[in-house]
Design a protein around this motif. Structure first.
Motif, PDB file in Angstrom:
ATOM      1  N   SER A  86       5.507   8.595   0.491  1.00 14.05           N
ATOM      2  CA  SER A  86       6.586   8.913  -0.441  1.00 14.05           C
ATOM      3  C   SER A  86       7.186   7.645  -1.043  1.00 14.05           C
ATOM      4  CB  SER A  86       7.692   9.695   0.273  1.00 14.05           C
ATOM      5  OG  SER A  86       8.407   8.836   1.164  1.00 14.05           O
ATOM      6  N   LEU A  87       7.902   7.809  -2.145  1.00 14.44           N
ATOM      7  CA  LEU A  87       8.526   6.654  -2.786  1.00 14.44           C
ATOM      8  C   LEU A  87       9.577   6.008  -1.878  1.00 14.44           C
ATOM      9  CD1 LEU A  87       8.826   4.754  -5.144  1.00 14.44           C
ATOM     10  CD2 LEU A  87      10.327   6.425  -6.260  1.00 14.44           C
ATOM     11  N   PRO A  88      10.489   6.773  -1.242  1.00 15.92           N
ATOM     12  CA  PRO A  88      11.420   6.116  -0.314  1.00 15.92           C
ATOM     13  C   PRO A  88      10.695   5.351   0.786  1.00 15.92           C
ATOM     14  CG  PRO A  88      12.198   8.321  -0.820  1.00 15.92           C
ATOM     15  CD  PRO A  88      10.822   8.210  -1.410  1.00 15.92           C
ATOM     16  N   ALA A  89       9.597   5.899   1.293  1.00 20.39           N
ATOM     17  CA  ALA A  89       8.855   5.214   2.351  1.00 20.39           C
ATOM     18  C   ALA A  89       8.204   3.939   1.828  1.00 20.39           C
ATOM     19  CB  ALA A  89       7.802   6.145   2.946  1.00 20.39           C
ATOM     20  N   GLN A  90       7.660   3.973   0.612  1.00 22.34           N
ATOM     21  CA  GLN A  90       7.055   2.769   0.046  1.00 22.34           C
ATOM     22  C   GLN A  90       8.114   1.688  -0.178  1.00 22.34           C
ATOM     23  OE1 GLN A  90       4.179   3.114  -3.156  1.00 22.34           O
ATOM     24  NE2 GLN A  90       3.736   5.257  -2.636  1.00 22.34           N
ATOM     25  N   LEU A  91       9.263   2.087  -0.718  1.00 22.32           N
ATOM     26  CA  LEU A  91      10.340   1.122  -0.939  1.00 22.32           C
ATOM     27  C   LEU A  91      10.782   0.500   0.386  1.00 22.32           C
ATOM     28  CD1 LEU A  91      12.494   3.189  -3.467  1.00 22.32           C
ATOM     29  CD2 LEU A  91      11.224   1.094  -3.993  1.00 22.32           C
TER      30      LEU A  91
ATOM     31  N   THR B 144      11.508  10.864  -8.188  1.00 23.87           N
ATOM     32  CA  THR B 144      10.447  10.160  -8.910  1.00 23.87           C
ATOM     33  C   THR B 144       9.161  10.122  -8.105  1.00 23.87           C
ATOM     34  OG1 THR B 144      12.099   8.785 -10.016  1.00 23.87           O
ATOM     35  CG2 THR B 144       9.815   7.982 -10.004  1.00 23.87           C
ATOM     36  N   SER B 145       8.043  10.438  -8.758  1.00 23.53           N
ATOM     37  CA  SER B 145       6.741  10.342  -8.094  1.00 23.53           C
ATOM     38  C   SER B 145       6.429   8.880  -7.813  1.00 23.53           C
ATOM     39  CB  SER B 145       5.642  10.921  -8.985  1.00 23.53           C
ATOM     40  OG  SER B 145       5.865  12.302  -9.210  1.00 23.53           O
ATOM     41  N   PRO B 146       5.922   8.585  -6.618  1.00 23.24           N
ATOM     42  CA  PRO B 146       5.635   7.190  -6.268  1.00 23.24           C
ATOM     43  C   PRO B 146       4.337   6.716  -6.901  1.00 23.24           C
ATOM     44  CG  PRO B 146       4.978   8.611  -4.482  1.00 23.24           C
ATOM     45  CD  PRO B 146       5.624   9.511  -5.501  1.00 23.24           C
ATOM     46  N   PRO B 147       4.040   5.428  -6.839  1.00 20.63           N
ATOM     47  CA  PRO B 147       2.712   4.957  -7.244  1.00 20.63           C
ATOM     48  C   PRO B 147       1.648   5.760  -6.503  1.00 20.63           C
ATOM     49  CG  PRO B 147       4.170   3.098  -6.868  1.00 20.63           C
ATOM     50  CD  PRO B 147       4.919   4.318  -6.430  1.00 20.63           C
ATOM     51  N   ALA B 148       0.690   6.297  -7.250  1.00 20.90           N
ATOM     52  CA  ALA B 148      -0.226   7.289  -6.683  1.00 20.90           C
ATOM     53  C   ALA B 148      -1.041   6.747  -5.528  1.00 20.90           C
ATOM     54  CB  ALA B 148      -1.152   7.826  -7.772  1.00 20.90           C
ATOM     55  N   ALA B 149      -1.448   5.499  -5.576  1.00 21.19           N
ATOM     56  CA  ALA B 149      -2.272   4.914  -4.514  1.00 21.19           C
ATOM     57  C   ALA B 149      -1.514   3.871  -3.711  1.00 21.19           C
ATOM     58  CB  ALA B 149      -3.534   4.291  -5.111  1.00 21.19           C
ATOM     59  N   ALA B 150      -0.180   3.884  -3.815  1.00 15.17           N
ATOM     60  CA  ALA B 150       0.667   2.944  -3.074  1.00 15.17           C
ATOM     61  C   ALA B 150       0.233   1.499  -3.326  1.00 15.17           C
ATOM     62  CB  ALA B 150       0.655   3.259  -1.578  1.00 15.17           C
ATOM     63  N   GLU B 151      -0.052   1.200  -4.605  1.00 11.59           N
ATOM     64  CA  GLU B 151      -0.590  -0.122  -4.939  1.00 11.59           C
ATOM     65  C   GLU B 151       0.337  -1.266  -4.523  1.00 11.59           C
ATOM     66  OE1 GLU B 151      -2.259   2.831  -7.967  1.00 11.59           O
ATOM     67  OE2 GLU B 151      -0.318   2.436  -7.007  1.00 11.59           O
ATOM     68  N   GLY B 152       1.649  -1.097  -4.760  1.00 12.94           N
ATOM     69  CA  GLY B 152       2.581  -2.155  -4.400  1.00 12.94           C
ATOM     70  C   GLY B 152       2.676  -2.347  -2.895  1.00 12.94           C
ATOM     71  N   LEU B 153       2.649  -1.272  -2.150  1.00 13.37           N
ATOM     72  CA  LEU B 153       2.685  -1.373  -0.693  1.00 13.37           C
ATOM     73  C   LEU B 153       1.427  -2.051  -0.168  1.00 13.37           C
ATOM     74  CD1 LEU B 153       3.839  -0.806   2.088  1.00 13.37           C
ATOM     75  CD2 LEU B 153       2.968   1.540   1.923  1.00 13.37           C
ATOM     76  N   LEU B 154       0.274  -1.679  -0.693  1.00 13.55           N
ATOM     77  CA  LEU B 154      -0.980  -2.318  -0.285  1.00 13.55           C
ATOM     78  C   LEU B 154      -0.938  -3.823  -0.568  1.00 13.55           C
ATOM     79  CD1 LEU B 154      -3.534   0.358  -1.518  1.00 13.55           C
ATOM     80  CD2 LEU B 154      -3.259  -0.399   0.848  1.00 13.55           C
ATOM     81  N   ALA B 155      -0.427  -4.199  -1.714  1.00 10.77           N
ATOM     82  CA  ALA B 155      -0.351  -5.619  -2.056  1.00 10.77           C
ATOM     83  C   ALA B 155       0.600  -6.357  -1.116  1.00 10.77           C
ATOM     84  CB  ALA B 155       0.106  -5.783  -3.513  1.00 10.77           C
ATOM     85  N   GLU B 156       1.709  -5.713  -0.741  1.00 12.12           N
ATOM     86  CA  GLU B 156       2.673  -6.340   0.162  1.00 12.12           C
ATOM     87  C   GLU B 156       2.080  -6.526   1.564  1.00 12.12           C
ATOM     88  OE1 GLU B 156       5.933  -8.461   0.641  1.00 12.12           O
ATOM     89  OE2 GLU B 156       5.596  -7.316  -1.214  1.00 12.12           O
ATOM     90  N   ILE B 157       1.347  -5.512   2.037  1.00 14.65           N
ATOM     91  CA  ILE B 157       0.688  -5.624   3.344  1.00 14.65           C
ATOM     92  C   ILE B 157      -0.326  -6.765   3.321  1.00 14.65           C
ATOM     93  CG2 ILE B 157      -0.850  -4.464   4.984  1.00 14.65           C
ATOM     94  CD1 ILE B 157       0.429  -1.799   3.981  1.00 14.65           C
ATOM     95  N   ALA B 158      -1.121  -6.823   2.248  1.00 16.03           N
ATOM     96  CA  ALA B 158      -2.139  -7.872   2.136  1.00 16.03           C
ATOM     97  C   ALA B 158      -1.497  -9.260   2.171  1.00 16.03           C
ATOM     98  CB  ALA B 158      -2.941  -7.678   0.851  1.00 16.03           C
ATOM     99  N   ALA B 159      -0.373  -9.409   1.470  1.00 12.53           N
ATOM    100  CA  ALA B 159       0.298 -10.712   1.440  1.00 12.53           C
ATOM    101  C   ALA B 159       0.922 -11.041   2.793  1.00 12.53           C
ATOM    102  CB  ALA B 159       1.364 -10.719   0.346  1.00 12.53           C
ATOM    103  N   ALA B 160       1.574 -10.048   3.417  1.00  7.17           N
ATOM    104  CA  ALA B 160       2.286 -10.294   4.675  1.00  7.17           C
ATOM    105  C   ALA B 160       1.330 -10.614   5.815  1.00  7.17           C
ATOM    106  CB  ALA B 160       3.141  -9.086   5.036  1.00  7.17           C
ATOM    107  N   ARG B 161       0.134 -10.005   5.789  1.00  2.05           N
ATOM    108  CA  ARG B 161      -0.800 -10.185   6.903  1.00  2.05           C
ATOM    109  C   ARG B 161      -2.018 -11.033   6.527  1.00  2.05           C
ATOM    110  NH1 ARG B 161       0.423  -6.334  10.896  1.00  2.05           N
ATOM    111  NH2 ARG B 161       2.690  -6.126  10.809  1.00  2.05           N
ATOM    112  N   ALA B 162      -1.999 -11.608   5.360  1.00  2.00           N
ATOM    113  CA  ALA B 162      -3.108 -12.473   4.910  1.00  2.00           C
ATOM    114  C   ALA B 162      -4.438 -11.736   5.002  1.00  2.00           C
ATOM    115  CB  ALA B 162      -3.144 -13.762   5.715  1.00  2.00           C
ATOM    116  N   LEU B 163      -4.487 -10.553   4.396  1.00  2.00           N
ATOM    117  CA  LEU B 163      -5.681  -9.703   4.426  1.00  2.00           C
ATOM    118  C   LEU B 163      -6.099  -9.356   3.011  1.00  2.00           C
ATOM    119  CD1 LEU B 163      -4.483  -7.261   7.233  1.00  2.00           C
ATOM    120  CD2 LEU B 163      -6.322  -8.946   7.468  1.00  2.00           C
ATOM    121  N   PRO B 164      -7.389  -9.141   2.785  1.00  2.00           N
ATOM    122  CA  PRO B 164      -7.822  -8.685   1.453  1.00  2.00           C
ATOM    123  C   PRO B 164      -7.363  -7.256   1.216  1.00  2.00           C
ATOM    124  CG  PRO B 164      -9.680  -8.752   2.984  1.00  2.00           C
ATOM    125  CD  PRO B 164      -8.526  -9.373   3.701  1.00  2.00           C
ATOM    126  N   VAL B 165      -6.832  -6.991   0.052  1.00  5.44           N
ATOM    127  CA  VAL B 165      -6.288  -5.669  -0.225  1.00  5.44           C
ATOM    128  C   VAL B 165      -7.366  -4.596  -0.167  1.00  5.44           C
ATOM    129  CG1 VAL B 165      -6.561  -5.771  -2.742  1.00  5.44           C
ATOM    130  CG2 VAL B 165      -4.663  -4.453  -1.731  1.00  5.44           C
TER     131      VAL B 165
END
Length: 595
Positions: A455-460, A258-279
């Motif tokens: 990649s999708l496995p890496a994002q997950l 499966t192709s992953p989210p093209a801009a890694a949107e979910g990963l970016l949101a998770e990083i922003a939440a985990a580190r208290a940073l603006p996405v």
């Protein structure tokens, strides 16, 4: 044809012949020195110089002398002051002297071979610049070899010399280009006894370690991973958080196809939440190397001037010097100062305003030292507005995430923080990293990011890892305990080595000046399937004597100690075993672990 032609570091038996040949050539033949009744010509640096010797069978045919920078003095000091020749005070300068060949061998490849051997030995000790004295009447030959005059002439006896210099990389290229056919032939004929590979890596850089080569890069012998101790790369010794495995195991077929989210949107949101940073201040990449190449390629040109810490992570020197071709200066860190970054001295250097980019790896790899965030903030605040700062925090979790400069990077357009998820989160194989920058800078980098960068496995895996800080906090603490135990065990090896602990997941082992080189220890340990990293090519500050060892689990750490003990015993003078270390087959390590 046998390997009758040999190149080696001079033995005590070679020194008498060197002194005799020097007298015949420089006293009797050239008149540079007065004849000595004993027929020997010695030198004040003889006890500290390194001599490389070429021999054919039992006959010695030539030698070259090398003076490393850590001696603090050069032969040229006899003729010129440091004010007259300031390049001697620059870091990484090796002096090459008295390349001498027996008369009957002067029309052979002996001289080019010795010149090449000198360059390879110097490169293996982190040398960046060569200085030499060349006879004026042979200046065209020296120029053809890649050396250039610095505008200083020296008179010695009946001879006149030009002071010459050249970069190690430039001289190596000139030598390999000019003598490519000869070197190709010699590679198959010479008995190469130096602790450096005959040929450099294709791009002059080893990315990652040699341990995967031992496992098998064609993936046909992956069972070898259970025998090989990969302590030459800084991958985590522990598995990723349980949620990572669960996320990948839930439907691996779907994750693979499966192709992953093209801009890694979910990963970016998770990083922003985990580190208290603006996405909008974030950009992601397939490991920090991806982000380094992409960002530096956008920001820098061959006209850019960059300041790197020395010693420092080798990928930055590779990208700036060899890929982009920037003008690179080093901020020298010193062992006697505990490898500490002196904020006052750094401020003074950066305050000149000539740097486009300053790179700080914090904690530093390979020194293992951490610069307090408050000190760096003060230095950055006082720095010129035109200077951009790249702060690499790949190992920050081992110190504490509160020490991050990510919040500063999110608001200050001069600062970028790069964070790999490889080392701290046990995701090196997944290739995931992010950087933090002021939103305009981050947006520009995102525009130059191709779709599906991770990649999708890496994002997950990355999302699951970021959701379990408690697990990683415990693993980081356990790493400190394992490192301290490993350090104590290594320090007990007959009292012959010194151990330098770090704040991260590795440590350094320093060998004594009269002991084996770091390259020899690394090579000998490979006989036991234990892979360590020789730090020598990263910086002359290591003097060819420092090995970096990654922290592994208790069982593998015990194997590391056992292998080091056996290797040191085998390399002890007079010990039974091979006459010389096994030939080094891999490229010179300059980059460090994959990010």
């Amino acid at each position: 044809m046998g390997r009758e032609l040999q190149v080696r570091v001079a033995t005590p038996e070679d020194l008498e012949w060197i002194h005799e040949l020097r007298h015949r050539v420089y006293a009797e033949e050239l008149g540079q020195h007065a004849p000595d009744p004993g027929g020997r010509l010695r030198d004040g640096l003889d006890g500290d110089n390194v001599y490389l010797v070429a021999a054919r069978g039992a006959a010695r045919i030539g030698f070259v002398s090398l003076t490393p920078p850590w001696l603090g003095r050069y032969a040229l000091d006899k003729y010129l002051t440091r004010e007259e020749l300031p390049l001697l005070d620059e870091g990484g300068v090796f002096e090459v002297r008295i390349l001498t060949v027996e008369p009957r061998w002067r029309t052979t490849a002996a001289a080019p071979l010795l010149m090449y051997a000198a360059l390879r030995w110097i490169a293996a000790r982190g040398g960046r610049q060569v200085v030499a004295m060349g006879r004026t009447e042979l200046l065209d030959m020296y120029r053809a070899a890649g050396l250039r005059p610095v505008g200083r002439t020296v008179r010695s006896g009946a001879l006149t010399f030009e002071v010459l210099t050249g970069s190690v990389s430039g001289l190596t290229k000139a030598t390999t280009d000019r003598y490519r056919t000869t070197l190709g032939r010699l590679a198959a004929q010479v008995d190469w006894r130096l602790d450096v590979p005959f040929a450099p890596a294709p791009d002059g850089c080893e990315h990652g370690g040699a341990s995967f080569t031992a496992i098998g890069t064609d993936f046909r012998t992956l069972q070898r991973r259970h025998q090989v101790v990969a302590a030459d790369v800084l991958d985590a010794w522990f598995p990723p958080a349980p949620g990572v495995g669960a996320a990948l195991a839930e439907d691996p077929d779907w994750a693979a196809r499966t192709s992953p989210p093209a801009a890694a949107e979910g990963l970016l949101a998770e990083i922003a939440a985990a580190r208290a940073l603006p996405v909008e201040a974030l950009a992601v990449g397939a490991g920090s190397s991806d982000l380094i190449f992409r960002a530096f390629g956008q920001w820098l040109t061959p006209e850019s001037r960059v300041l790197l810490m020395d010693p420092g992570y080798g990928e930055y020197a590779h990208v700036t010097e060899k890929v982009i071709g920037c003008r690179v200066d080093r901020f020298r860190l010193r062992r006697e100062d505990g490898w500490r970054i002196d904020p006052a001295r750094l401020s003074a250097v950066v305050g000149s305003g000539r740097y486009d980019l300053v790179v700080v790896v914090n904690p530093n790899n390979p020194t293992g030292r951490h610069a307090p965030a408050a000190e760096l903030r003060s230095v950055i605040a006082a720095a010129p507005a035109r200077t951009r700062w790249w702060i690499d925090e790949a190992y920050l979790g081992y110190v504490g995430l509160a020490e991050s400069l990510a919040d500063l990077a999110a608001t200050d357009p001069r600062v970028v923080v790069c964070t790999s998820l490889s080392k701290m989160y046990a995701l090196s194989g997944m290739r995931a990293a992010f950087l933090v920058a002021e939103p305009v800078t981050a947006a520009r980098l995102r525009r130059w990011t191709p779709p599906w960068p991770v990649s999708l496995p890496a994002q997950l895996a990355a999302v699951a890892a970021l959701r379990d800080p408690a697990y990683y906090g415990e693993r980081w603490q356990r790493t400190h305990e394992l490192r301290r135990r490993l350090a104590a065990d290594l320090a007990g090896l007959d009292g012959v080595v010194t151990v330098e602990e770090s704040v991260a997941n590795f440590l350094g082992v320093i060998l004594p000046p009269d002991g084996p080189s770091a390259a020899q220890l690394v090579q000998e340990c490979r006989r036991y399937d234990v892979y360590l990293r020789d730090l020598s090519p990263l910086s002359p500050e290591y003097e060819g004597r420092t090995v970096r060892i990654a922290v592994r689990d208790s069982a593998e750490n015990a194997r590391i100690v056992t292998a080091c003990q056996a290797a040191l015993a085998a390399l002890r003078p007079g010990a039974a075993g091979p006459e010389a270390p096994a030939p080094v087959a891999s490229g010179v390590a300059t980059a460090g672990s994959a990010r």
